[in-house]
Design an enzyme around this catalytic site. Structure first.
Site, mmCIF file in Angstrom:
data_model
loop_
_atom_site.group_PDB
_atom_site.id
_atom_site.type_symbol
_atom_site.label_atom_id
_atom_site.label_comp_id
_atom_site.label_asym_id
_atom_site.label_seq_id
_atom_site.Cartn_x
_atom_site.Cartn_y
_atom_site.Cartn_z
ATOM 1 N N ASP A 12 0.806 -1.228 0.000
ATOM 2 C CA ASP A 12 0.000 0.000 0.000
ATOM 3 C C ASP A 12 0.837 1.275 0.000
ATOM 4 O O ASP A 12 0.398 2.309 0.496
ATOM 5 C CB ASP A 12 -0.964 0.038 1.219
ATOM 6 C CG ASP A 12 -1.766 -1.230 1.333
ATOM 7 O OD1 ASP A 12 -2.236 -1.712 0.292
ATOM 8 O OD2 ASP A 12 -1.902 -1.749 2.456
ATOM 9 N N LYS A 15 2.282 2.244 -5.106
ATOM 10 C CA LYS A 15 3.055 1.823 -6.285
ATOM 11 C C LYS A 15 2.258 2.049 -7.574
ATOM 12 O O LYS A 15 2.823 2.381 -8.608
ATOM 13 C CB LYS A 15 3.436 0.334 -6.173
ATOM 14 C CG LYS A 15 4.353 0.027 -4.999
ATOM 15 C CD LYS A 15 4.616 -1.442 -4.880
ATOM 16 C CE LYS A 15 3.409 -2.245 -4.486
ATOM 17 N NZ LYS A 15 2.870 -2.002 -3.144
ATOM 18 N N GLY A 39 -4.033 -4.381 -4.180
ATOM 19 C CA GLY A 39 -5.029 -3.391 -4.543
ATOM 20 C C GLY A 39 -4.311 -2.119 -4.930
ATOM 21 O O GLY A 39 -3.695 -1.486 -4.090
ATOM 22 N N HIS A 40 -4.332 -1.809 -6.204
ATOM 23 C CA HIS A 40 -3.660 -0.596 -6.662
ATOM 24 C C HIS A 40 -4.720 0.427 -7.022
ATOM 25 O O HIS A 40 -5.521 0.187 -7.909
ATOM 26 C CB HIS A 40 -2.816 -0.896 -7.906
ATOM 27 C CG HIS A 40 -1.575 -1.668 -7.594
ATOM 28 N ND1 HIS A 40 -0.710 -2.108 -8.564
ATOM 29 C CD2 HIS A 40 -1.052 -2.050 -6.426
ATOM 30 C CE1 HIS A 40 0.292 -2.745 -7.984
ATOM 31 N NE2 HIS A 40 0.102 -2.729 -6.694
ATOM 32 N N GLN A 227 2.420 -5.810 -3.301
ATOM 33 C CA GLN A 227 2.725 -5.792 -1.855
ATOM 34 C C GLN A 227 4.074 -5.102 -1.602
ATOM 35 O O GLN A 227 4.511 -4.322 -2.419
ATOM 36 C CB GLN A 227 2.721 -7.210 -1.265
ATOM 37 C CG GLN A 227 1.342 -7.845 -1.180
ATOM 38 C CD GLN A 227 0.947 -8.585 -2.440
ATOM 39 O OE1 GLN A 227 1.760 -9.227 -3.065
ATOM 40 N NE2 GLN A 227 -0.304 -8.501 -2.821
HETATM 41 P P1 IMP Z 1 -2.490 -12.806 1.800
HETATM 42 O O1 IMP Z 1 -1.528 -12.275 0.805
HETATM 43 O O2 IMP Z 1 -3.930 -12.545 1.425
HETATM 44 O O3 IMP Z 1 -2.240 -14.233 2.164
HETATM 45 O O4 IMP Z 1 -2.283 -11.982 3.162
HETATM 46 C C1 IMP Z 1 -1.102 -12.094 3.937
HETATM 47 C C2 IMP Z 1 -0.732 -10.746 4.549
HETATM 48 O O5 IMP Z 1 -0.362 -9.852 3.521
HETATM 49 C C3 IMP Z 1 -1.886 -10.064 5.309
HETATM 50 O O6 IMP Z 1 -1.339 -9.348 6.394
HETATM 51 C C4 IMP Z 1 -2.439 -9.090 4.290
HETATM 52 O O7 IMP Z 1 -3.094 -8.000 4.895
HETATM 53 C C5 IMP Z 1 -1.169 -8.668 3.590
HETATM 54 N N1 IMP Z 1 -1.377 -8.199 2.216
HETATM 55 C C6 IMP Z 1 -1.581 -8.954 1.108
HETATM 56 N N2 IMP Z 1 -1.716 -8.165 0.031
HETATM 57 C C7 IMP Z 1 -1.582 -6.907 0.452
HETATM 58 C C8 IMP Z 1 -1.570 -5.629 -0.210
HETATM 59 O O8 IMP Z 1 -1.721 -5.509 -1.433
HETATM 60 N N3 IMP Z 1 -1.393 -4.554 0.590
HETATM 61 C C9 IMP Z 1 -1.181 -4.660 1.925
HETATM 62 N N4 IMP Z 1 -1.167 -5.806 2.579
HETATM 63 C C10 IMP Z 1 -1.362 -6.927 1.852
#
Ligand code: IMP
Length: 429
Positions: A12, A15, A39-40, A227
């Site tokens: 977040d 990017k 989420g962009h 991420q």
């Molecule tokens: P997962 O990728 O859904 O398995 O989540 C694992 C961890 O990564 C959690 O803490 C999510 O909140 C975090 N996470 C996954 N994708 C994002 C992102 O795009 N932005 C921020 N945190 C993310």
């Protein structure tokens, strides 16, 4: 000139905006990892159109840019089709401008179910995932026998046979481990796959071959990380991480091109820190300051809507991310969010058990207990969202950026003062 944009915190960092901006001079924009957990948000013009992209590379919003979903991404056909449909309703056609690697893995309904069941079973100890099936999908990729790839959509007969076996296995697993009583239907899942095959089939390409050809031809390639480095499976704050190599380290495996194909690794960080989900966060401000940053910076998840945890800028973790990714320069985002705070703090070091640590610690139990040593800088009151030039920023805001630059040891070449790509102050050393 090829550039790779990498998040240096817990995701977040903004990017999407940087990629959208740099996309102006790119021929290709490539996603190389993660899935619909990302989420962009890309904003066009002040308070105008905003696009929330999960799987599509941000380059999709530009004409003349070829968008590539490379092999390291996990593709949720349902989300991808929705995203393509959503854009077409807003007049943006997705077709020949998108290429999807046959080597990328497919996120299926049972992955999302597994993610949910696992999180529910963990209760208070949950990871706080996005429940998008990311972990279970990457796990099946590593297991091999239960992984399905995008290329499987090109052989529907074979896919059907594999699906029947896998769904049966998953149903038995869910029932045995979680006491689940609602088995999934392979036929239902297969009918979705048929739809994906119809729409996505023509886009399936050997993207590794494509990228090497484009590199040789001198095309300008922009790699878009998802991420952030601190969520990297190997280098992040394990186990509170995502299931891919979301640092720059994921580039070669996830795109099939070597790191030397990249001329500039551009790191992106906010002028403070945020984190969604569980896990250690040394500079977290679970207080008035954290709430101020959350409200002013609209710090709520693009994918899940969850409020983000907020805190001060952390030199230790960002410095570590710079090392891991070989980061050449930095885009500092959300400087405008800090306006109105009397003092700004920057974490300069960690102490644990009375001793100063000289590197970002690998152990979760240590990271959960470190004490932060802060340097305090003067805050600024002015609304800086309309400032067009770095030199025109209030002195305290400028000093804050220059101090971070000095401490991090790499040039800060972009400073974000608002969500739209026009609100980016460009600095060239
Ligand atoms: P997962 O990728 O859904 O398995 O989540 C694992 C961890 O990564 C959690 O803490 C999510 O909140 C975090 N996470 C996954 N994708 C994002 C992102 O795009 N932005 C921020 N945190 C993310």
């Amino acid at each position: 000139m090829n550039t790779c944009v990498v998040g240096l915190q817990w995701g977040d960092e903004g990017k999407g905006k940087v990629v959208d901006l740099l996309g102006e001079t790119a021929d290709l924009v490539v996603r190389y990892g993660g899935g619909a957990n990302a989420g962009h948000t890309v904003v066009r013009g002040r308070g105008e159109k905003s696009f929330a992209l999960h799987l599509l590379p941000s380059g999709i919003l530009r004409k003349n840019v070829l968008s590539v979903i490379a092999n390291g991404v996990v593709v949720d056909g349902e989300t991808l089709l929705e995203e393509i449909e959503g854009l077409s309703q807003r007049g943006i056609v997705v077709g020949k401008n998108l290429r999807i690697s046959g080597r990328a893995h497919l996120v299926m309904d049972y992955h999302k179910k597994q993610d949910r069941l696992s999180e529910e079973a963990l209760g208070a100890g949950k990871l706080g995932t996005t429940v998008r099936g990311i972990g279970p999908c990457y796990a099946d990729k590593v297991t091999r026998t239960t992984g399905l790839r995008v290329e499987d959509l090109l052989d529907l007969g074979g896919l059907y046979e594999r699906l029947k076996q896998i769904v049966d296995l998953k149903n038995r697993y869910f029932a045995a481990i979680y006491g689940d009583k609602e088995p999934l239907e392979a036929d239902e899942i297969f009918s979705k796959c048929r739809r994906w095959a119809e729409v996505l089939g023509p886009m399936i390409t050997d993207t590794t071959a494509l990228l090497h050809r484009c590199w040789q031809e001198g095309k300008r390639i922009l790699f878009e990380g998802a991420q952030g480095t601190l969520l990297d499976l190997d280098h992040g704050t394990f186990p509170y991480v995502t299931s891919s190599n979301s640092s720059g380290a994921g580039l070669s495996a996830g795109a099939g091109v070597p790191a030397k194909a990249v001329d500039c690794f551009l790191g992106v960080a906010k002028a403070y820190s945020t984190r969604v989900g569980s896990g250690p966060f040394p500079t977290e401000q679970d207080n008035e300051t954290g709430r101020y940053i959350r409200d002013k910076g609209h710090e709520y998840g693009t994918t899940t809507g969850r409020p983000r945890r907020c805190g001060w800028f952390d030199m230790v973790s960002v410095g570590y991310s710079i090392k891991i990714g070989g980061i050449d320069e930095l885009a500092l985002q959300h400087l405008d969010t800090l306006s109105g705070l009397k003092e700004l703090k920057v974490c300069r070091g960690y102490r644990y058990d009375g001793k100063k640590l000289d590197f970002f610690p690998a152990e979760r139990r240590i990271l959960e207990q470190v004490e932060c040593a802060y340097e305090t800088l003067e805050g600024f009151e002015e609304d800086i969202s309309r400032v067009k030039d770095f030199a025109a920023l209030p002195e305290a805001a400028r000093k804050y950026v220059l101090r971070l630059e000095e401490l991090l040891g790499i040039p800060i070449t972009m400073v974000g003062v608002g969500p739209s790509r026009e609100q980016m102050l460009l600095r060239r050393p």
